[in-house]
Scaffold this active site. Sequence first.
Site, short mmCIF file in Angstrom:
data_model
loop_
_atom_site.label_atom_id
_atom_site.label_comp_id
_atom_site.label_asym_id
_atom_site.label_seq_id
_atom_site.Cartn_x
_atom_site.Cartn_y
_atom_site.Cartn_z
N CYS A 56 0.82 -1.22 0.00
CA CYS A 56 0.00 0.00 0.00
C CYS A 56 0.86 1.27 0.00
O CYS A 56 2.08 1.22 0.09
CB CYS A 56 -0.91 -0.01 1.22
N ALA A 59 3.13 1.76 2.96
CA ALA A 59 4.35 0.95 2.86
C ALA A 59 5.38 1.66 1.99
O ALA A 59 6.57 1.65 2.29
CB ALA A 59 4.03 -0.43 2.29
N ARG A 90 12.10 -4.65 6.40
CA ARG A 90 12.95 -4.26 5.27
C ARG A 90 14.36 -4.08 5.82
O ARG A 90 14.55 -3.41 6.82
CB ARG A 90 12.45 -2.95 4.64
N HIS A 188 5.65 6.57 -2.46
CA HIS A 188 6.96 7.14 -2.84
C HIS A 188 6.78 8.61 -3.20
O HIS A 188 7.55 9.47 -2.76
CB HIS A 188 7.54 6.43 -4.07
S1 SF4 Z 1 -0.76 -1.62 6.08
FE1 SF4 Z 1 -2.02 -0.14 7.19
S2 SF4 Z 1 -2.09 1.64 5.87
FE2 SF4 Z 1 -1.46 -0.09 4.57
S3 SF4 Z 1 -3.38 -0.90 3.71
FE3 SF4 Z 1 -2.93 -2.05 5.58
S4 SF4 Z 1 -4.11 -0.95 7.15
FE4 SF4 Z 1 -3.93 0.44 5.41
#
Ligand code: SF4
Length: 537
Positions: A56, A59, A90, A188
């Site tokens: 996502c 991330a 990471r 990014h």
């Molecule tokens: S990791 Fe967190 S911010 Fe990313 S999609 Fe999942 S719930 Fe949403």
Amino acid sequence: MEKDMKKVINRVLEKYPAKTFKNRKAHIVVKTEEEPNPVIQANVRTIPGIITSRGCCYAGCKGVVMGPIKDMLHITHGPIGCAYYTWGTRRNKAKLEKGGQNFIEYTFSTDMQDRDIVFGGTKKLALAIKEAVEIFHPKAIGIYATCPVGLIGDDINAVAAEATALYGIDVMAFNCEGYKGVSQSAGHHIANNVVFSDIIGKGTNKEHKKYAVNILGEYNIGGDAWEMDRILTKIGYNVVATLSGDANLDSIQNAHTADVNVVQCHRSINYIAEMMETKYGIPWIKGNFIGVTSTIETLRDLAKCFDDPYIYERTETVIAEELSEIEGEVAYYKEKLEGKKAMLYVGGSRADHYQRLLADFGIETIVAGFEFAHRDDYEGREVIPSIKLDADSKNIPQLTVQKDEEKYRVTMTPERYEALKSEGVPLAYYGGMVKTLNENAIMVDDLNHHEIDELIKSLNPDMFLSGIKEKYSVQKMGVLSKQLHSYDYTGPYAGFRGALIFARGLEAGIYTPAWKYVTPPWKTEPMLEGKVVGGEE
Ligand code: SF4
């Protein structure tokens, strides 16, 4: 005999319902003599339920670009999962510097609960910042929005502004809710915007170092940035800042004092490279320190940017020294690996970089794909004017950048710039993955579980180089899978020495005796031998 790749693709696609078939067909292409640069669909929404490997926006922002800045304290504003799963996963390594700070070992979260969703989480966030300042005294704090934050309307920008005034340190808000954009890529871009407007250029270093470069889009996975640093320093360069592997704030704040930017990961950092050229006049080249041939090419391109006899001479001396250290082992691994076939599926740049490293050892890439790259990463930057932004990407802010009259420097004359470009030095240019891909290879975007299975069954590669989510299902099919995100917990893979570490791991994986035991012996040969006696009455 060469496989008909178009037939292979049709076989992979034929199991899909009509709508999915049409969608996915545009994401899988073959490079052929007639079509050396095929148009590919990329950076669009993933089909629900298709088992993508994508992540996502959060991330991409916190996990990739910002997280490696070691003396900045990164607070995830959200329920605990987002912070927990980005905790140490990471391998962006960072060393504590004398008198500095390093928060890489930690993860920080506001750990939102039901009541924060109902009544809002800004008070808790402000408290978390206060606590962080009192306990850790960081130089700066980043606040990262997760999915619920945007939905309930928490104004993290206002909290950041208040905290900045209150504590006298930079507190920066990143509106990187996970649902923004279609993948890590949106994150990014959001991170690039904040780094560019709130960090770069704030440094007070007046001294302009000689042969000063920045490495952009290098995250020091397994120590890659340190290996690049070692080579560049040996030649005589001064690395002002690396964005953002093992970076400290001070170095990034002074990044505008460099003469040239070398872009390693084009996808995650090209926005900053472009904006720095406009604002500070710093030209950028696309480099690649993955692979022996690529590293040499990058060092020679960089030397041309400085056009200085000392740098030319040092570049060739260092290349010769480094090659003499590794050539024996390179020849050994080449002999062991030559002729093998690889499939590559990695984030937004490595599938391109590693096909070049594989070629150093005589390994042919037959399939290469990105999770979240854009068309320019596949087809080259020349296609940028023809890329249409869709609704999913339009909500990512595009900054308008002006020349900084005080800090703008001309480090390369326009004539020299044009001359180098026509010589093939990749100034403000990236040719994309397709240029080095072999003919008859498949280029694929947002590959999914079904497609991985089918492609492996049809093409029978010797190795599938990808990530943790793919590794074990692929190995259960009897095919070696090495991780190119985490390097299977080894590294570095960059530069001359890194190429050897990579080849060593690959050779060990290919020749491990374990593959011989995948099929139990009773499937291929009888376990007992004998004859039935007295069977007849
Ligand atoms: S990791 Fe967190 S911010 Fe990313 S999609 Fe999942 S719930 Fe949403």
